[in-house]
Design an enzyme around this catalytic site. Structure first.
Site, short mmCIF file in Angstrom:
data_model
loop_
_atom_site.label_atom_id
_atom_site.label_comp_id
_atom_site.label_asym_id
_atom_site.label_seq_id
_atom_site.Cartn_x
_atom_site.Cartn_y
_atom_site.Cartn_z
N GLN A 12 6.67 64.38 24.96
CA GLN A 12 6.11 63.08 24.60
C GLN A 12 5.77 63.00 23.11
O GLN A 12 6.16 62.06 22.43
CB GLN A 12 4.82 62.92 25.41
CG GLN A 12 4.55 61.53 25.87
CD GLN A 12 3.25 61.47 26.68
OE1 GLN A 12 2.53 62.46 26.83
NE2 GLN A 12 2.95 60.30 27.18
N ASP A 34 13.96 72.99 22.17
CA ASP A 34 13.45 72.64 23.49
C ASP A 34 14.13 73.53 24.52
O ASP A 34 15.17 74.14 24.25
CB ASP A 34 13.67 71.16 23.80
CG ASP A 34 12.57 70.64 24.73
OD1 ASP A 34 11.54 70.16 24.23
OD2 ASP A 34 12.74 70.76 25.96
N ASP A 52 13.44 78.96 24.72
CA ASP A 52 12.35 79.14 25.66
C ASP A 52 11.24 79.85 24.88
O ASP A 52 11.42 80.99 24.44
CB ASP A 52 12.83 80.00 26.85
CG ASP A 52 11.71 80.24 27.85
OD1 ASP A 52 10.55 79.90 27.55
OD2 ASP A 52 12.01 80.78 28.94
N TYR A 142 -5.42 73.70 32.65
CA TYR A 142 -4.95 73.18 31.35
C TYR A 142 -6.11 73.18 30.35
O TYR A 142 -5.97 73.65 29.22
CB TYR A 142 -4.41 71.77 31.58
CG TYR A 142 -4.05 70.98 30.35
CD1 TYR A 142 -3.01 71.38 29.51
CD2 TYR A 142 -4.72 69.79 30.04
CE1 TYR A 142 -2.66 70.62 28.40
CE2 TYR A 142 -4.37 69.02 28.95
CZ TYR A 142 -3.34 69.44 28.12
OH TYR A 142 -2.99 68.69 27.03
N LYS A 146 -6.63 75.30 26.93
CA LYS A 146 -6.83 74.65 25.63
C LYS A 146 -8.11 75.18 24.96
O LYS A 146 -8.14 75.40 23.76
CB LYS A 146 -6.89 73.12 25.77
CG LYS A 146 -5.54 72.48 26.08
CD LYS A 146 -4.57 72.64 24.93
CE LYS A 146 -3.22 72.01 25.19
NZ LYS A 146 -2.18 72.39 24.21
C1 AKB Z 1 -3.18 65.07 30.22
O1 AKB Z 1 -3.52 64.04 30.80
O2 AKB Z 1 -3.07 66.17 30.75
C2 AKB Z 1 -2.93 65.00 28.72
C3 AKB Z 1 -4.16 65.28 27.95
C4 AKB Z 1 -5.31 64.38 27.99
O3 AKB Z 1 -4.19 66.26 27.26
N1 AKB Z 1 -2.42 63.72 28.37
#
Ligand code: AKB
Length: 315
Positions: A12, A34, A52, A142, A146
């Site tokens: 994106q 990519d 990769d 996620y 991060k």
């Molecule tokens: C998600 O929704 O996982 C991402 C983000 C907010 O990092 N767009």
């Protein structure tokens, strides 16, 4: 001459950022990479390689042979996809960042860019105008990756003097690529459904407010941060960044003047809990002070721009 390697260029953010980097630095300075060979068609304007990011040796060879000076590491598993396979998300998101940081150290790269996200915040974070420094405690894999990544970025800056820069993006909305497995991606999909004349089934409740940003603002913020003098970049974990906040009902209402027959239903699923754990709005004063950040697009301006351009856009 700069040699800029973009990892995850077909995603994106990468789809639009790679183009801007080519315009700013010249296409001969940009290498788009990519996972899929099929992404090559998108990058007829610059050098493209299938890569990769988990192939540490392949990545090292590319950096060495092409004399890379900067890396934009954009490849990641996003929030909703991550919850379906947490170990894979952790493995990919963390190890790829560590590969990149190690290469930055080994080859003394000029700069590294790595995106963080509002997903670093969690249910115990102040929800309104979330400050730069506060309790985080993310509860998605996620978000955990991060937050850990932010700590690693700051660590490599402090211990090894690596010029790594990062932004905590809100939900990013663009029309040049399809939704990519994020919780905020409903706000990308909704425009496609409106234009196709289909009813939109929203996976969040109507009043779920989330921080969001139109892609041109995200590109501007990224390039401004990367072009800022080294001493202006005072935060080496990741900067809070904001543009607008809206709910599913509000984005729907912004589309209605263009598509008055457009219909939307709400069927919240597991992504509702993810959205509920994230802030409603973000305080980005540090970015504004340190490198003069200021967004251009409101919800209404974004909707107008997308609905004017998406119908003619060729994927
Ligand atoms: C998600 O929704 O996982 C991402 C983000 C907010 O990092 N767009």
């Amino acid at each position: 001459m700069e040699k800029i390697l973009v990892i995850g260029a077909a995603g994106q953010l990468g789809s639009e950022l790679t183009k801007s980097l080519s315009v700013n630095f010249g296409s001969e300075s940009v290498i788009a990479t990519d996972l899929q060979e099929s992404a090559r068609a998108k990058f007829d304007y610059c050098h493209f390689e299938v890569l990769d990011v988990m192939n540490k040796e392949g990545l090292r060879n590319l950096v060495k042979n092409e004399k890379v000076t900067q890396i934009y590491h954009l490849a990641a598993v996003l929030s909703a996809t991550g919850e379906k396979n947490p170990m894979f998300a952790w493995h990919l998101n963390m190890e790829s960042l560590l590969h990149v940081l190690e290469l930055a150290k080994e080859f003394k790269l000029d700069k590294v860019y790595w995106p963080s996200s509002i997903a670093v915040f969690g249910p115990n974070t102040p929800k309104i105008n979330t400050p730069q420094y506060c309790v985080k405690e993310p509860n998605t894999v996620y978000g955990i990756s991060k937050q850990a990544g932010e700590r690693w970025c700051e660590y490599y800056f402090q211990k090894f003097n690596i010029d790594v820069r990062s932004l905590r993006y809100p939900g990013l909305i663009g029309y040049k690529s399809l939704p990519g497995g994020g919780t905020t991606d409903y706000a990308v999909d909704i425009y496609h459904k409106a234009i196709a004349g289909e009813k939109f089934d929203c996976f969040l409740k109507s009043d779920t407010s989330l921080p969001m940003m139109y892609m041109p603002d995200a590109i501007k913020a990224t390039l401004d941060l990367m072009n800022a003098p080294r001493e202006s970049v005072k935060i080496r974990s990741s900067y809070n960044l904001a543009a607008m906040s809206f709910t599913p009902k509000e984005i729907y209402e912004s589309i209605l003047p263009y598509y008055p027959k457009f219909e939307m239903e709400y069927h919240p699923d597991f992504r509702q809990a993810i959205a509920d754990s994230w802030p409603d709005s973000i305080d980005d004063q540090c970015a504004r002070n340190d490198w003069n950040w200021k967004p251009d697009f409101s919800l209404e301006e974004m909707t107008k721009d997308i609905l004017e351009n998406l119908p003619n856009y060729k994927f």
